[in-house]
Motif scaffolding. Structure first.
Motif, PDB file in Angstrom:
ATOM      1  N   THR A 410      70.379-106.372 -30.766  1.00  0.00           N
ATOM      2  CA  THR A 410      70.674-107.143 -29.263  1.00  0.00           C
ATOM      3  C   THR A 410      69.111-107.038 -28.695  1.00  0.00           C
ATOM      4  OG1 THR A 410      72.800-106.596 -29.299  1.00  0.00           O
ATOM      5  CG2 THR A 410      71.857-107.471 -27.227  1.00  0.00           C
ATOM      6  N   VAL A 411      68.892-108.373 -28.234  1.00  0.00           N
ATOM      7  CA  VAL A 411      67.729-108.519 -27.404  1.00  0.00           C
ATOM      8  C   VAL A 411      68.041-109.184 -25.999  1.00  0.00           C
ATOM      9  CG1 VAL A 411      65.985-108.517 -29.431  1.00  0.00           C
ATOM     10  CG2 VAL A 411      67.092-110.815 -28.365  1.00  0.00           C
ATOM     11  N   ASP A 412      66.962-109.029 -25.060  1.00  0.00           N
ATOM     12  CA  ASP A 412      67.193-109.616 -23.778  1.00  0.00           C
ATOM     13  C   ASP A 412      66.291-110.739 -23.698  1.00  0.00           C
ATOM     14  OD1 ASP A 412      69.120-108.024 -21.881  1.00  0.00           O
ATOM     15  OD2 ASP A 412      67.665-106.334 -23.298  1.00  0.00           O
ATOM     16  N   VAL A 413      66.755-111.819 -23.335  1.00  0.00           N
ATOM     17  CA  VAL A 413      65.753-112.932 -23.052  1.00  0.00           C
ATOM     18  C   VAL A 413      65.947-113.930 -21.759  1.00  0.00           C
ATOM     19  CG1 VAL A 413      65.826-113.650 -25.857  1.00  0.00           C
ATOM     20  CG2 VAL A 413      67.256-114.687 -24.218  1.00  0.00           C
ATOM     21  N   THR A 414      65.321-114.779 -21.448  1.00  0.00           N
ATOM     22  CA  THR A 414      65.551-115.416 -19.955  1.00  0.00           C
ATOM     23  C   THR A 414      65.567-116.743 -20.144  1.00  0.00           C
ATOM     24  OG1 THR A 414      63.295-114.997 -19.507  1.00  0.00           O
ATOM     25  CG2 THR A 414      64.555-113.384 -18.817  1.00  0.00           C
ATOM     26  N   SER A 415      65.431-117.293 -21.471  1.00  0.00           N
ATOM     27  CA  SER A 415      65.663-118.938 -21.439  1.00  0.00           C
ATOM     28  C   SER A 415      66.299-119.446 -22.556  1.00  0.00           C
ATOM     29  CB  SER A 415      64.161-119.488 -21.631  1.00  0.00           C
ATOM     30  OG  SER A 415      63.832-119.294 -22.900  1.00  0.00           O
TER      31      SER A 415
END
Lengths: 477, 477
Positions: A410-415
């Motif tokens: 699981t990764v965190d992204v902002t777009s």
């Protein structure tokens, strides 16, 4: 427990997951004798071993549903076609998937009947008959049944034209009562079952407006990560507002003698969970079944034909059963020991106890855990007593492994662009404010979807418009 | 226990059985909240209390089926229409009763599919895939499922277009193996369940050639007497010979390496048993549910709002549950005591424990048996401990009463004319030699039938051509 010994290479029984995950899934269905396709496209035959897993799921789930105060009932398979049209969004959602009976008893029917795709319509019709007063509320029913939704791209357990499920339906006096109940099912029944029994670390959240059930005002859901990083929706719980109550004029006299529409919920889980269990825990050697759901928690294998070993094996099975462990004796020594061991590994039995004359001469038997392949020599007189703790440890280890994998993938992204890219490999967390309904539409074009919305602290939102929500994004089954 | 006291006359809750038995049956379905008609003619809704009875039947039956070595599985609802034609007698038997799906997913289907009326065809197709060698035999499966047979004269539970049932299907290497198995199901599973759990003294015998299942070479059956003297078939077990094996080319390699056709059986019981339970034991006050099958074995009624009585009632419920008794607390004192007592009587709960302040002042509670309406004052500290024996006595008394009625309403005759006359009042025993197939046809014209053939010693025949068989003759549901 010692680490597994290096084994000589052998031809794999299954296509390795890394080579072709969908083919691994097909292989395991066949080789572990879980299920196969039916004669009518999209239907399935659930074979005894697969059905034994489903039966254990039913027993565990049913006990939790009853603890929530819900009684089982049964409503008919057939629904008059005109009935479905009563709730506009609902009929729009289900029309493309219906199976229609036009002939019965050798004659064309005056009005065709549809095979239920779900039972909101028919159950709300009866709710309207049974509910008169606030004293009749809440009304809480559940049914275990088959439903039919015509499926263009069927996959056994995951997406089938006919599947087995439980569908709960409840009516309440107020919106708040309905919400509390829908959330109670979500947390105390579904999430508890999936984490404690299936050992799947589910995300528990809310669907976006676009992903809501046809006719619902709000949909809660539980999403698990499969071995290939895709998401599988394992259950949903819906607030239906007063939509069905209006369509069926389901009203009650409140404490003040005034007539009010009820508020309803519905919630379901299905044989799809069997597919989820396979894909959440299985590995290249086969199924890994958590002890809580395993039809056989322990198989005691007689290594070869030997009267002392046979007696010892039978005694261990008896001791285990006396401790409440689901233990099976495999004394089919006409098949080779290696072949039988591989077969039980394939079927994911949590613990194997191998009983052979050579070990017995040393006073021991060999205990093998399926989840980590660790082996240990255990004194024959102690083995049964040690199994319950071993099963508890195995259950926890299977959950922990699934959780570790989920966190690692699981990764965190902002777009939206980064979400699209990252979703090719696993789950993505992104601020819902950075995605929004426009971003959601863009993801959908690439077969990626917002699986659920959760609060920053992991809690379940009451609206998709709350601030600071996190969208969990993934490819899905 | 004392005899019941004379009560003042009150308006009956149900139409008395003696006035109109069919109307009594309809009344009890509604008033005891057991079931009602579905929206599509011939279908039914099983309400929570009716379904709780069915669930207990399922649990008891399922345990016996598993003890016979049979595993549950699930086969599809839909069968290609062409498949049904494979076994000639079978298709002829079922064609008039089929529901046919012609449209799916918004399109007309290339080949219509029928909704299963039973699953011999589809299961034998899979048997042919799964059976290769004598080591694969016997193959023993069962499924709990819904089936559809279009019904022109539907009656809830007894004869419905959709019903719930279990259908067992087995394949064996020899005719003798198949026969032993079909008889094992008949005696050890079905007859045992019906006598011990349902408390119905069934006749166990064989059907005549005319009454056989479509496609069977021999049919065994179990017949119970209802409160109006009519018979209800409660279950059947069939030898199918090699008929389905031939139709589906289901073969195995025997020990000598020669290819042989398998021998198959099938056997079923259904929600019809709920109707049988109602009609076998019910009386003018309502249902009488045997303790073994009762969802609530004991209801503890709080007579009126009183804190000491409420505490005592709760304590008794806890004590009963600790003893493994299914006990329910009714403390709904906002309804009158009389109304609640009548309602539990209507629902047939075997034992009522009435807890009120006046009795408690004397240190006692009132225990009322449903089956004979006897009442006793029992010391409050002893009541829980006395209940298990009371339930055992009730179970036996219900069976004994049903047996006495059957014996009282059965006569022996020696001619077709006398059989016709006597069958208007109950069961008739006649020498099969005196009836024969011609006599059977004559009986049928008057809506009377040979329910089963038994040996003179009560045993089950292996052929309708054995000498000295007794025909059990009756009107039936």
């Amino acid at each position: 427990m010692n680490a597994p010994k290096a084994k000589p290479p052998k031809a794999p029984v299954l296509t390795p997951q890394g080579d072709d995950f969908p083919q691994w899934y097909q292989d395991i269905l066949a080789k572990a004798e879980l299920a196969e396709s039916g004669l009518v496209r999209g239907t399935m035959v659930i074979r005894p071993y697969g059905f034994a897993i489903w039966e254990r799921m039913q027993a565990e789930m049913d006990a939790r549903i009853k603890s929530a105060g819900v009684a089982n009932a049964y409503f008919p398979l057939f629904i008059p076609e005109s009935f479905l049209a009563r709730e506009a969004e609902h009929v729009e959602g289900f029309s493309p998937e219906l199976a229609v009976v036009t002939h019965g008893g050798g004659k064309e029917l005056e009005e065709p009947v549809v095979v239920r795709p779900t039972s909101e319509m028919v159950i709300n019709h009866y709710f309207a008959r049974w509910i008169q007063s606030h004293r009749d509320l809440p009304l809480l029913v559940n049914q275990w049944a088959n439903v039919v939704r015509w499926e263009l791209r069927p996959r056994v357990f995951l997406r089938t034209t006919e599947f087995l499920w439980q569908e709960g339906h409840t009516a309440h006096a107020t919106e708040a009562d309905a919400r509390v109940f829908a959330l109670g099912i979500l947390h105390d029944v579904y999430a508890d079952f999936m984490r404690q029994v299936l050992a799947i670390p589910v995300y528990v959240g809310a669907k976006t407006r676009k992903e809501r059930f046809a006719g619902a005002t709000f949909t809660y859901c539980l999403e698990g990560m499969m071995g290939d990083g895709k998401a599988l929706q394992l259950g949903t719980s819906h607030e239906l507002g007063q939509n069905f109550a209006r369509a069926f004029d389901t009203t009650f006299l409140d404490e003040n003698g005034e007539r009010q529409l009820v508020w309803t919920t519905s919630w379901g889980t299905s044989t799809r969970m069997v597919g989820g269990l396979i894909m959440a825990h299985g590995d290249d050697a086969g199924l890994v079944v958590p002890p809580s759901i395993a039809p056989h928690q322990v198989v005691v294998l007689l290594v070869k034909d030997d009267p002392d070993a046979a007696a010892a094996a039978r005694r261990i099975v008896d001791e285990l059963r006396a401790l409440g462990v689901r233990a099976l004796l495999d004394d089919k020594v006409s098949s080779s020991f290696g072949r039988r061991a591989t077969d039980w590994e394939l079927k994911g039995v949590p613990v194997r106890v191998e009983v052979g004359p050579r070990d017995l001469a040393d006073g021991v038997v060999t205990v093998v855990r399926r989840d980590d392949a660790s082996k240990a020599a255990v004194a024959v007189g102690e083995v049964a007593a040690r199994i319950p703790a071993l099963l508890t440890a195995t259950q926890q280890a299977i959950f922990d492994r699934a959780l570790s994998r989920r966190e690692a993938r699981t990764v965190d992204v902002t777009s939206v662009a980064d979400a699209l890219e990252a979703a090719q490999h696993g789950f993505v967390r992104a601020p819902w404010a950075a995605i929004g309904e426009a971003g959601e539409a863009e993801l959908n074009k690439a077969a990626v979807s917002v699986r659920c919305l959760v609060r920053a602290d992991g809690g379940v939102p009451e609206s998709q418009d709350e601030p600071d929500l996190v969208a969990v994004i993934a490819r899905s089954y």
